[in-house]
Structures are given as C-alpha cells and as structure tokens.
Scaffold this active site. Structure first.
Site, PDB file in Angstrom:
ATOM      1  N   LYS A  84      10.068  29.018  30.077  1.00  0.00           N
ATOM      2  CA  LYS A  84       8.673  29.150  30.677  1.00  0.00           C
ATOM      3  C   LYS A  84       7.762  27.998  30.157  1.00  0.00           C
ATOM      4  O   LYS A  84       7.821  27.610  29.015  1.00  0.00           O
ATOM      5  CB  LYS A  84       8.198  30.590  30.480  1.00  0.00           C
ATOM      6  CG  LYS A  84       8.639  31.626  30.805  1.00  0.00           C
ATOM      7  CD  LYS A  84       7.965  33.012  30.767  1.00  0.00           C
ATOM      8  CE  LYS A  84       9.060  34.167  30.507  1.00  0.00           C
ATOM      9  NZ  LYS A  84       9.615  34.553  29.042  1.00  0.00           N
ATOM     10  N   HIS A 117       4.538  30.310  32.929  1.00  0.00           N
ATOM     11  CA  HIS A 117       4.419  31.512  31.954  1.00  0.00           C
ATOM     12  C   HIS A 117       2.893  32.038  32.293  1.00  0.00           C
ATOM     13  O   HIS A 117       2.994  33.645  32.215  1.00  0.00           O
ATOM     14  CB  HIS A 117       4.357  30.934  30.347  1.00  0.00           C
ATOM     15  CG  HIS A 117       4.559  32.106  29.504  1.00  0.00           C
ATOM     16  ND1 HIS A 117       5.419  31.713  28.336  1.00  0.00           N
ATOM     17  CD2 HIS A 117       4.644  33.565  29.440  1.00  0.00           C
ATOM     18  CE1 HIS A 117       5.581  32.857  27.759  1.00  0.00           C
ATOM     19  NE2 HIS A 117       5.104  33.779  28.297  1.00  0.00           N
TER      20      HIS A 117
HETATM   21  P1  NAP Z   1      10.289  45.816  25.504  1.00  0.00           P
HETATM   22  O1  NAP Z   1      11.452  45.195  26.156  1.00  0.00           O
HETATM   23  O2  NAP Z   1       9.109  46.513  25.914  1.00  0.00           O
HETATM   24  O3  NAP Z   1      10.665  46.410  24.150  1.00  0.00           O
HETATM   25  C1  NAP Z   1       9.982  47.065  23.220  1.00  0.00           C
HETATM   26  C2  NAP Z   1      10.357  47.401  22.100  1.00  0.00           C
HETATM   27  O4  NAP Z   1      11.517  48.347  22.338  1.00  0.00           O
HETATM   28  C3  NAP Z   1      10.986  46.597  21.026  1.00  0.00           C
HETATM   29  O5  NAP Z   1      10.435  46.124  20.249  1.00  0.00           O
HETATM   30  C4  NAP Z   1      12.299  47.376  20.720  1.00  0.00           C
HETATM   31  O6  NAP Z   1      12.490  47.350  19.206  1.00  0.00           O
HETATM   32  C5  NAP Z   1      12.277  48.714  21.226  1.00  0.00           C
HETATM   33  N1  NAP Z   1      13.572  49.001  21.960  1.00  0.00           N
HETATM   34  C6  NAP Z   1      14.448  48.326  22.770  1.00  0.00           C
HETATM   35  N2  NAP Z   1      15.429  49.152  23.088  1.00  0.00           N
HETATM   36  C7  NAP Z   1      15.369  50.511  22.697  1.00  0.00           C
HETATM   37  C8  NAP Z   1      15.786  51.573  22.866  1.00  0.00           C
HETATM   38  N3  NAP Z   1      16.787  51.710  23.589  1.00  0.00           N
HETATM   39  N4  NAP Z   1      15.126  52.765  22.314  1.00  0.00           N
HETATM   40  C9  NAP Z   1      14.093  52.855  21.489  1.00  0.00           C
HETATM   41  N5  NAP Z   1      13.463  51.554  21.296  1.00  0.00           N
HETATM   42  C10 NAP Z   1      13.788  50.518  21.918  1.00  0.00           C
HETATM   43  O7  NAP Z   1       9.519  44.536  24.811  1.00  0.00           O
HETATM   44  P2  NAP Z   1       8.622  42.988  25.174  1.00  0.00           P
HETATM   45  O8  NAP Z   1       8.955  42.198  24.212  1.00  0.00           O
HETATM   46  O9  NAP Z   1       7.222  43.369  25.231  1.00  0.00           O
HETATM   47  O10 NAP Z   1       9.167  42.572  26.466  1.00  0.00           O
HETATM   48  C11 NAP Z   1      10.607  42.296  26.722  1.00  0.00           C
HETATM   49  C12 NAP Z   1      10.602  40.759  26.932  1.00  0.00           C
HETATM   50  O11 NAP Z   1       9.910  40.258  28.154  1.00  0.00           O
HETATM   51  C13 NAP Z   1      10.153  39.960  25.902  1.00  0.00           C
HETATM   52  O12 NAP Z   1      10.887  39.879  24.890  1.00  0.00           O
HETATM   53  C14 NAP Z   1       9.951  38.507  26.662  1.00  0.00           C
HETATM   54  O13 NAP Z   1      11.335  37.887  26.654  1.00  0.00           O
HETATM   55  C15 NAP Z   1       9.482  38.931  27.878  1.00  0.00           C
HETATM   56  N6  NAP Z   1       7.716  39.171  27.891  1.00  0.00           N
HETATM   57  C16 NAP Z   1       7.377  38.294  28.991  1.00  0.00           C
HETATM   58  C17 NAP Z   1       5.885  38.029  28.883  1.00  0.00           C
HETATM   59  C18 NAP Z   1       5.310  37.201  29.772  1.00  0.00           C
HETATM   60  O14 NAP Z   1       4.061  36.966  29.671  1.00  0.00           O
HETATM   61  N7  NAP Z   1       6.036  36.601  30.764  1.00  0.00           N
HETATM   62  C19 NAP Z   1       5.138  38.794  28.082  1.00  0.00           C
HETATM   63  C20 NAP Z   1       5.763  39.784  27.247  1.00  0.00           C
HETATM   64  C21 NAP Z   1       7.028  39.917  27.319  1.00  0.00           C
HETATM   65  P3  NAP Z   1      13.954  46.755  18.589  1.00  0.00           P
HETATM   66  O15 NAP Z   1      13.888  45.371  18.755  1.00  0.00           O
HETATM   67  O16 NAP Z   1      13.296  47.313  17.041  1.00  0.00           O
HETATM   68  O17 NAP Z   1      14.970  47.493  18.847  1.00  0.00           O
HETATM   69  C1  WDT Z   2      -1.232  38.728  29.114  1.00  0.00           C
HETATM   70  C2  WDT Z   2      -2.019  38.074  28.203  1.00  0.00           C
HETATM   71  C3  WDT Z   2      -0.066  38.257  29.554  1.00  0.00           C
HETATM   72  C4  WDT Z   2       2.887  37.536  24.747  1.00  0.00           C
HETATM   73  C5  WDT Z   2      -1.439  37.068  27.428  1.00  0.00           C
HETATM   74  C6  WDT Z   2       0.522  37.263  28.873  1.00  0.00           C
HETATM   75  C7  WDT Z   2       1.772  37.062  25.313  1.00  0.00           C
HETATM   76  C8  WDT Z   2       3.269  35.825  26.997  1.00  0.00           C
HETATM   77  C9  WDT Z   2       4.269  37.376  25.191  1.00  0.00           C
HETATM   78  C10 WDT Z   2       4.158  36.518  26.363  1.00  0.00           C
HETATM   79  C11 WDT Z   2      -0.109  36.681  27.581  1.00  0.00           C
HETATM   80  C12 WDT Z   2       1.761  36.154  26.392  1.00  0.00           C
HETATM   81  N1  WDT Z   2       5.473  38.081  24.794  1.00  0.00           N
HETATM   82  O1  WDT Z   2       6.476  37.703  25.059  1.00  0.00           O
HETATM   83  O2  WDT Z   2       5.083  38.889  24.136  1.00  0.00           O
HETATM   84  O3  WDT Z   2       1.052  34.407  27.853  1.00  0.00           O
HETATM   85  O4  WDT Z   2      -0.196  34.731  25.868  1.00  0.00           O
HETATM   86  O5  WDT Z   2       5.387  36.126  27.034  1.00  0.00           O
HETATM   87  S1  WDT Z   2       0.588  35.300  27.074  1.00  0.00           S
END
Ligand code: NAP
Ligand code: WDT
Length: 315
Positions: A84, A117
């Site tokens: 991104k 992003h």
């Molecule tokens: P998530 O997928 O909602 O996972 C949250 C937590 O759940 C992790 O810290 C993990 O801990 C735990 N977990 C995973 N599998 C599990 C299971 N089977 N049972 C219990 N707990 C479990 O996390 P997220 O990082 O917020 O979102 C996922 C991905 O989305 C990110 O890594 C990133 O690549 C992307 N993302 C994008 C944006 C954006 O703005 N575009 C924002 C946020 C996230 P452990 O690691 O300790 O297992």
């Molecule tokens: C809401 C506010 C959405 C965290 C800020 C996204 C923050 C991007 C993650 C990410 C934002 C942001 N992440 O993976 O946890 O773009 O700052 O990908 S952010």
C-alpha cells in the site's frame, strides 16, 4: 495441507485468495517475527499476504516469501502479495517512488495488489505530519500508471467511504476501477451498506481487523469491548466445536468478503486455516449479522479534522 487456495475474480480479471495473512505488528515486536510468521503461514497454506510501506516490515516479509520460493514450497505466481502507498506519497510523482521502495525492500519485481492505504494526503515537515492537498483522482491516475508499468498486477483502495469511491468511479477518463476496498470489518462493524455498494460496482470488500484488531494502544481505545470475548460468538463457536476467531473469519467468507487474519503464533496461524473446513447455517449468519453495533476499533480520531477524513460519513 491443500496449497490451492480458494480465490475470487477481481474486476480486472486477476484472482485474489479469499483468506489473507495480515502482517502488521507494533514497533515493540521484533521485525524478525514477521519473517518467521510469514514462513509458517505459507507452510500452513496461506497464499495471500497483506503488508504496506507503512508497516516497515516488507524486507522481512519479502525474505520469508523468497525463502519459501527458494525451498520449492511455492512459486512466485502462487503468492498474492499486497502492498500500500502511504499518505505521504499521494502526490502523483511519488506513488511509483513508494512502490519501488517497497519492491526494493521485498526483492520482488511486482506486487499483486497495490492499494491507496488511506484517503488522506499528508506531508512530512521536519518529522511532523501535516495535511497536504492532493486530489485523490490524481493519486489514482498514478496508481493506473503503476499497473500499466507492470509493477502492480491490480490496484485498489483502502479505508475509502462511499463518496470517495464514487469520486474515483466517476473520474473522467477512468482507465481502471479499484478492484477492492480494504476496510475494517467484523461482527461489531459489519459494513453491510458499504458491502452492498461495493458489490453493485464489482468491487471486492477486503476485511481487516476481522478478529477485532490488534488492540494496539496507539490506534485502539482500550475500553472498547474485546470482539473474541463476545458471548454469542462464543456460543456459536461451541456449537461448531471451533473457536470464536474461526466463526468471525467464516462469517466474512460466507457473505462474500475476502478476509485477512493476522497471527504471529504458530498454533493460531494454523488454526485460522480451518476456516475452510466448516460452514455456518443461514440462521447463524443472521445471528452474527445481529451483533453489528458500529464499533470501529481503528477509528483514526486524531485525523478527524482532515477534509478527507473518511469516517465522518455514515458509510
Ligand atoms: P486481526 O486479524 O484482527 O487479529 C487480531 C489479533 O488476533 C492478533 O493480534 C492475533 O494475535 C489474534 N489472533 C489471531 N488468530 C487468532 C485465533 N485463532 N484465536 C485467537 N486470537 C487470534 O488483526 P489486525 O492486525 O488488526 O488486522 C489484520 C491485518 O489487516 C493487519 O495485520 C494488516 O495486514 C491489515 N490491516 C490493514 C489496515 C488498513 O488500514 N488497511 C488496518 C489494520 C489492519 P497473535 O498474533 O498473538 O496470534
Ligand atoms: C483508521 C485510522 C484506519 C493501523 C488510521 C487506518 C493504522 C493503517 C494499521 C494500518 C489508519 C493505519 N494497521 O495495520 O494496524 O492508515 O493510520 O494498516 S492508518
């Protein structure tokens, strides 16, 4: 483990695996963990990997991908890698610069999917982020050029609201539609309206924080309820002899949402692949739909005064 993962067709003809591996971790987590976890994920059967310039882990994630190619587990074309462009690179002449920096870190020659992003342009003035005025349509045209150059197979957006998506869809001379909109999505914020809109435009909704987010203090209000502690998720999990996490992931697949799951723990990485092993009844899907309560974990409230802040509109 079955290595041929289920995919869905994007509006540009490419295919995206419906389960993706999230790689974001906080600053405190050693970067080498991303390499270790990504290798485990590929071994477990994940073929879609989600990262970003902003995550500062692309060197480590790239190392894992290249090592799994080198040992014969996968070929490059079996992997679907997303990166991104960060907010400080929205100026059209900087979009490709950001992508090339990612590719250099990754040691790959293309990404499968490149996303804007976050829909707000910023600039770095002496280490401090200030708002920048860049038309999102100009950023999009630079994204189209990255696709034409072959540096990104597909292009899309993240954290866009309906109005921002429409701005791009209505752009005069639009060459490529966004293939997806990656947004926060889980039973407490199920994005029903945005999902319907995206569907009507053949845009895939990709769910992040589908397990209730990483709950990192920088981004998430610590007083918010923990998704995976929800009693209804718990009772459905019990009924299927699965876990609340698996129910939350399966919920997305059955409503046609591509879902990301982040874990750096071997046991949970492997567990999350079980999402393909069971099905929820339509009654249970309805019960899960009923959990929607507009809880946005990553609310970005510190950005709320930016004219392009996406989360002030209803959806
Ligand atoms: P998530 O997928 O909602 O996972 C949250 C937590 O759940 C992790 O810290 C993990 O801990 C735990 N977990 C995973 N599998 C599990 C299971 N089977 N049972 C219990 N707990 C479990 O996390 P997220 O990082 O917020 O979102 C996922 C991905 O989305 C990110 O890594 C990133 O690549 C992307 N993302 C994008 C944006 C954006 O703005 N575009 C924002 C946020 C996230 P452990 O690691 O300790 O297992
Ligand atoms: C809401 C506010 C959405 C965290 C800020 C996204 C923050 C991007 C993650 C990410 C934002 C942001 N992440 O993976 O946890 O773009 O700052 O990908 S952010």
């Amino acid at each position: 483990m079955d290595s041929k993962q289920q995919t869905v067709r994007l509006n540009d003809g490419h295919f995206i695996p419906i389960l993706g591996f999230g790689t974001y971790a906080s600053q405190e987590v050693p970067k080498s963990k991303a390499t270790e976890a990504t290798k485990i994920a590929i071994d477990a059967g994940f073929r879609h990997i989600d990262s970003a310039f902003m995550y500062k882990n692309e060197k480590e994630v790239g190392l894992a991908i290249r090592s799994k190619i080198a040992d014969g587990t996968v070929k490059r074309e079996d992997i679907f890698y997303t990166s991104k462009v960060w907010c400080t690179f929205h100026r059209p002449e900087l979009v490709r610069v950001c992508l090339e920096q990612s590719l250099k870190q990754l040691q790959l020659d293309y990404v499968d999917l490149y996303l804007i992003h976050f829909p707000m342009a910023m600039k770095d003035e002496n280490g401090k982020f200030i708002y920048d005025a860049v038309d999102i349509c100009d950023t999009w045209e630079a994204m189209e050029k990255c696709k034409d150059a072959g540096l990104a197979k597909s292009i899309g957006v993240s954290n866009f609201n309906r109005r921002q998506l429409e701005k791009i869809l209505n752009k005069p001379g639009l060459k490529y539609k966004p293939v997806c909109n990656q947004v926060e999505c889980h039973p407490y914020l199920n994005q029903g309206k945005l999902l319907d809109f995206c569907r009507s435009k053949d845009i895939v909704l990709v769910a992040y924080s589908a397990l209730g987010s990483h709950r990192e203090k920088t981004w998430v209000d610590q007083s918010s309820p923990v998704l995976l502690d929800d009693p209804v998720l718990g009772s459905i999990a019990k009924k299927y002899k699965r876990t609340p996490a698996l129910i939350a992931l399966r919920y997305q697949l059955q409503r046609g949402v591509v879902v990301l799951a982040k874990s750096f723990t071997e046991k949970r990485i492997k567990e999350n692949m079980q999402v393909f092993e069971f099905q929820l009844t339509s009654e249970d899907m309805k019960v899960l739909d009923g959990l929607n309560k507009n809880i946005r974990y990553i609310s970005g409230s510190s950005f709320k005064d930016h004219p392009d802040f996406p989360f002030s509109d209803e959806y």
